[in-house]
Design an enzyme around this catalytic site. Structure first.
Site, PDB file in Angstrom:
ATOM      1  CD  GLU A  35      -2.803  -1.309   0.059  1.00 24.47           C
ATOM      2  OE1 GLU A  35      -2.983  -0.333  -0.862  1.00 24.47           O
ATOM      3  OE2 GLU A  35      -3.587  -2.334   0.096  1.00 24.47           O
ATOM      4  CD  GLU A  64      -4.037   1.804  -3.309  1.00 22.85           C
ATOM      5  OE1 GLU A  64      -3.785   0.972  -2.303  1.00 22.85           O
ATOM      6  OE2 GLU A  64      -4.376   1.487  -4.413  1.00 22.85           O
ATOM      7  CG  HIS A  67      -6.518   0.447   0.966  1.00 22.34           C
ATOM      8  ND1 HIS A  67      -6.316   0.080  -0.296  1.00 22.34           N
ATOM      9  CD2 HIS A  67      -7.708   0.729   1.323  1.00 22.34           C
ATOM     10  CE1 HIS A  67      -7.587   0.299  -0.780  1.00 22.34           C
ATOM     11  NE2 HIS A  67      -8.431   0.830   0.047  1.00 22.34           N
ATOM     12  CD  GLU A 135      -4.438  -0.657  -7.295  1.00 16.20           C
ATOM     13  OE1 GLU A 135      -5.190  -1.325  -6.682  1.00 16.20           O
ATOM     14  OE2 GLU A 135      -3.736   0.419  -6.946  1.00 16.20           O
ATOM     15  CD  GLU A 165      -5.137  -3.173  -3.808  1.00 15.23           C
ATOM     16  OE1 GLU A 165      -5.029  -2.556  -4.877  1.00 15.23           O
ATOM     17  OE2 GLU A 165      -4.907  -2.863  -2.498  1.00 15.23           O
ATOM     18  CG  HIS A 168      -7.966   1.001  -6.543  1.00 14.04           C
ATOM     19  ND1 HIS A 168      -7.210   0.992  -5.373  1.00 14.04           N
ATOM     20  CD2 HIS A 168      -9.095   1.753  -6.140  1.00 14.04           C
ATOM     21  CE1 HIS A 168      -7.706   1.711  -4.476  1.00 14.04           C
ATOM     22  NE2 HIS A 168      -8.746   2.046  -4.588  1.00 14.04           N
TER      23      HIS A 168
END
Length: 189
Positions: A35, A64, A67, A135, A165, A168
Site C-alpha cells: 500500500e 491507498e 489501506h 493493483e 484493488e 482500482h
C-alpha cells in the site's frame, strides 16, 4: 488536499493473536506491491499525467494511504499480545530485536522498503499499465493472504481490500482508454 476522518475506511477485527499472519501482512505494509508503494506511486505520477485523469490518481493514491492504515491496524492487533517466543516462532525475531513491536516498512522477508519500488516513466500509457499491474499484484497478494488465514474476522477486512484493488484496476483501465481516445483523436489546427 486531505480531510482526515478519524476512523478506518473499513472496520478491522481480528479473532486472536497471530504473529504469523501479521508477518504475511507486512508484505502489504512495506513490500514492493504494498500500500505504501502504491500510494506514493500514484501521487507522484499525477504530475505527468493528462488533466483528464489527475483526479483519479489523486483519489486512488489517497485511498491507498487509508489501506496502509488498515494494514497497520491489522498488524498491530495481531501482534500486540504476542510474546517474544511467539514472534520468534513466526519468523519475526529479527524484527523484534530491531523494532520490538513497532511497525517498520519492510516486506514479509524483512527487506526494507525502498523508493525503487515506485515506477514513473512519464508516459501516461506506460504509467497507467504499471498501475494496473500494481493493483493486480496487490489483489493477488491479498487473495494469497486470505488463503493462508484462518481468521474469519480478519478475512472480512482482507476481502474488502482485495475488492478495492479490483476497482482500482478497472478505473486505471478506463483511464488508459480515455487517454488513448484523446491521443488518437484527429487534431485540426
Amino acid at each position: 488536499m486531505w480531510l482526515y476522518e478519524k476512523k478506518l475506511q473499513y472496520p478491522v477485527k481480528v479473532s486472536t493473536c497471530n504473529p504469523m499472519l501479521a508477518k504475511f501482512l507486512i508484505e502489504q505494509y512495506g513490500g514492493a506491491d504494498g500500500e505504501l508503494a502504491a500510494a506514493l506511486r500514484y501521487l507522484n505520477q499525477r504530475y505527468t499525467i493528462p488533466d483528464k485523469v489527475i483526479g483519479l490518481l489523486t483519489d486512488i493514491g489517497t485511498e491507498e494511504f487509508a489501506h496502509l492504515e488498515m494494514i497497520a491496524t491489522m498488524i498491530y492487533k495481531l501482534t500486540k499480545d504476542a510474546t517474544p517466543d511467539q514472534l520468534k516462532a513466526a519468523g519475526l525475531d529479527a524484527h523484534y530485536v530491531t523494532h520490538e513491536k513497532a511497525l517498520f516498512y519492510h516486506d514479509a522477508a524483512g527487506n526494507p522498503w525502498t523508493a525503487t519500488y515506485i515506477q514513473a516513466k512519464g508516459d501516461p500509457i506506460a504509467d497507467l499499465y504499471e498501475d494496473i499491474a500494481a493493483e493486480e499484484k496487490a489483489r493477488a497478494t491479498y487473495q494469497w493472504i486470505i488463503n493462508m488465514s484462518d481468521d474469519p474476522d480478519l478475512n472480512d477486512s482482507l476481502r474488502f481490500l482485495r475488492e478495492r484493488e479490483i476497482i482500482h484496476s478497472q478505473r486505471f483501465r478506463e483511464a488508459v482508454e480515455l487517454i488513448k481516445e484523446d491521443r488518437d483523436r484527429k487534431k485540426v489546427f
